[in-house]
Write an enzyme that holds these catalytic residues in place. Structure first.
Site, short mmCIF file in Angstrom:
data_model
loop_
_atom_site.label_atom_id
_atom_site.label_comp_id
_atom_site.label_asym_id
_atom_site.label_seq_id
_atom_site.Cartn_x
_atom_site.Cartn_y
_atom_site.Cartn_z
N ASP A 51 0.85 -1.20 0.00
CA ASP A 51 0.00 0.00 0.00
C ASP A 51 0.88 1.25 0.00
OD1 ASP A 51 -1.74 2.08 0.47
OD2 ASP A 51 -2.41 1.38 2.44
N GLU A 130 30.61 12.08 4.10
CA GLU A 130 31.11 11.96 5.48
C GLU A 130 29.97 12.37 6.41
OE1 GLU A 130 34.36 14.69 5.43
OE2 GLU A 130 35.72 13.30 4.42
N GLU A 132 28.07 12.90 9.63
CA GLU A 132 28.26 13.06 11.07
C GLU A 132 26.96 12.79 11.82
OE1 GLU A 132 31.65 16.56 10.44
OE2 GLU A 132 29.64 17.08 11.10
N GLU A 212 33.89 13.54 16.67
CA GLU A 212 33.84 14.82 15.98
C GLU A 212 33.94 15.97 16.98
OE1 GLU A 212 33.97 16.87 13.65
OE2 GLU A 212 34.30 15.56 11.94
N GLU A 220 31.91 10.60 13.54
CA GLU A 220 31.97 10.52 12.08
C GLU A 220 32.58 9.18 11.68
OE1 GLU A 220 33.35 13.94 9.80
OE2 GLU A 220 34.64 12.60 8.61
N HIS A 269 29.74 16.34 4.52
CA HIS A 269 30.60 16.78 3.42
C HIS A 269 30.66 15.65 2.40
CE1 HIS A 269 32.73 19.00 6.96
NE2 HIS A 269 31.60 19.61 6.60
N ARG A 339 38.63 25.12 4.86
CA ARG A 339 37.39 24.46 5.27
C ARG A 339 36.26 25.44 5.56
NH1 ARG A 339 41.05 20.40 6.31
NH2 ARG A 339 40.19 18.28 6.25
N GLU A 358 35.19 18.62 -2.60
CA GLU A 358 34.42 18.32 -1.39
C GLU A 358 33.36 19.41 -1.22
OE1 GLU A 358 35.19 17.57 3.39
OE2 GLU A 358 36.40 19.03 2.30
N ARG A 360 30.68 21.00 1.02
CA ARG A 360 30.59 20.97 2.48
C ARG A 360 29.25 21.45 3.04
NH1 ARG A 360 35.27 20.31 5.10
NH2 ARG A 360 34.72 21.70 6.82
#
Length: 470
Positions: A51, A130, A132, A212, A220, A269, A339, A358, A360
């Site tokens: 369903d 990655e 967390e 982390e 992480e 990330h 970063r 990457e 982020r």
């Protein structure tokens, strides 16, 4: 992988049940189970009915019948069922037309990979998230007409440094200092290792696990990159395993982006690269060792970043993480090593095969299939339209002067703003019929009606501190 190989896996592991898993529109894993004798060549091809009207954002009750068709390649033993149980992830099919269901997130991810190949740009897109998360000891929450609260507790919580724990042994990570001291401050190492070992049982290649930044058990675990749809599958296994291992030990896990005030939230990330055959397309001689294709890919993501947030940061809570001061990349810029930028170019290795970007901004509340597909479509749009990403920003963005910041765009400040951006910028998602107009309209409608508007209606505790005595 055919029915004989699926049954061989079941026989070797003495399976008695088959668990059929699929993802709903918002990204929650759903399942139901059948006895092993119900699995045969016919049912593997024709699927199993259920369903669909009870699934978020799917069918109305008068057209509720749906079918899940298991993907034999996903056959693996479930590590948590009491009785030996074979697990299969499936795609959703319309029982009348026998066509794939256009609101099935896994099908959207598969279409994104098909579209990538059709462009001739690349054969594969690799994704390495990655994700967390927090491991808590207790969580309570409630809201009704005359009260509302949440209460989180953790043996690692810095706020418990003065609590009588008969005895209190200290070693509680200070706010923003959880990255990453050894035990006894890191009290959850063995629990994370157990999560890793369970992940290995279902075919997840783990690269690293660690505490982390935040207090109270933020963690992480990094998965090795895989192709888009496969990573969508693995991200769901990842969440399932993390939650169930924690439950084994009378703990609870959340992937909420911002459960704690005054400490870092949980991001996801995402490392991304394109390949054609054995050729890594992101390696080159441009900025950060990138190719021109990679720079165009970055340009596409930054150009569509506000709309992407509707899929990569799809909750009202997501935007409590995307604020200054907590390592959240709210500024739409790119940089090598930095970063504080929305897109970072990792510089760990000079090997061309390691060259990647990457992204982020995303967080782990997202539906991986939809988020990965949307990011890929934005990047491809950048390549196709030669969208330059602008100049890199190699300074600490959080310390730039107002004059330096005036040309740096920012991510949306709320889910409503992100949905508004998606409503204005989604043509790139419709290419190759990857996302459909119906999917875009339903996503926006569902989020507004079921999350944005309900949040508007409810007072929150801090408002009483601000305004009660007015």
């Amino acid at each position: 992988m055919d029915i004989q190989n699926v049954l061989r896996i079941a026989e070797e592991n003495k399976a008695r049940m088959v668990d059929l898993k699929f993802v709903d529109f918002t990204g929650m894993w759903q399942h139901f189970s059948v006895p092993l004798y119900e699995l045969n060549a016919s049912s593997l091809e024709d699927g199993f009915g259920f369903d669909g009207s009870s699934m978020k954002g799917w069918q109305p009750i008068h057209t509720s019948d749906m079918v899940i068709v298991p993907d034999p390649k996903t056959a693996v033993m479930d590590p948590f069922m009491k009785e030996p149980t074979l697990s299969l992830i499936g795609n959703i099919v319309d029982p009348i037309t026998k066509q794939p269901y256009t609101r099935d997130p896994r099908y959207i991810a598969q279409k994104a990979e098909t579209y990538l190949r059709s462009t001739g740009i690349a054969d594969k897109a690799y994704f390495g998230p990655e994700a967390e998360f927090f491991i808590f000891d207790a969580i309570r929450y409630e809201q009704n007409s005359n009260s509302g609260f949440y209460y989180i507790d953790s043996i690692e919580g810095c706020w418990n440094s003065g609590r009588d724990e008969k005895p209190n042994l200290g070693y509680k990570p200070r706010y923003k200092e959880g990255y990453f001291p050894v035990s006894p401050t890191d009290s959850l190492h063995d629990l994370r290792t157990e999560m890793v070992l369970e992940m290995e049982k279902v075919g997840i290649h783990v690269e690293c696990q660690h505490h982390e930044v935040a207090t109270a058990g933020q963690a992480e675990i990094d998965m090795r990159y895989t192709p888009l749809t496969e990573m969508g599958d693995k991200l769901l296994w990842f969440k399932y395993i993390v939650k169930n291992v924690a439950r084994r030990h009378n703990k609870t896990v959340t992937f909420m982006p911002k459960p704690l005030f005054e400490d870092n939230g949980s991001g996801m990330h995402i490392h991304i690269s394109l390949w054609k055959g054995d050729n890594p397309l992101f390696a080159g001689d441009q900025y950060g060792g990138l190719s021109q294709i990679a720079l165009y890919f970055i340009g596409g993501i930054l150009n569509h970043a506000s709309a992407l947030c509707a899929f990569t940061n799809p909750t009202t809570n997501s935007f409590r993480r995307l604020v200054p001061g907590y390592e959240a990349p709210i500024n739409l810029a790119y940089s090598s090593r930095n970063r504080s930028a929305a897109i970072r170019i990792p510089m760990y290795s000079a090997n061309p095969k390691a060259k990647r970007i990457e992204y982020r901004i995303p967080d782990p509340s997202c539906n991986g299939y939809l988020a990965f597909a949307a990011i890929l479509m934005a990047g491809l749009d950048g390549i196709q339209n030669r969208i330059e990403p602008g100049e890199p920003l190699d300074k600490n963005i959080y310390k730039l002067s107002p004059e330096e910041m005036k040309n740096v765009r920012q991510a949306p400040a709320s889910l409503e703003e992100a949905l508004r951006s998606l409503k204005e910028d989604y043509a790139f998602l419709l290419k190759g019929d990857v996302f459909t107009q119906d999917v875009i309209d339903m996503w926006i409608s569902y989020k507004i009606e079921n999350e944005v508007k309900p949040m508007r209606l409810r007072p929150v505790p801090y408002e009483f501190s601000l305004y009660y005595d007015i």
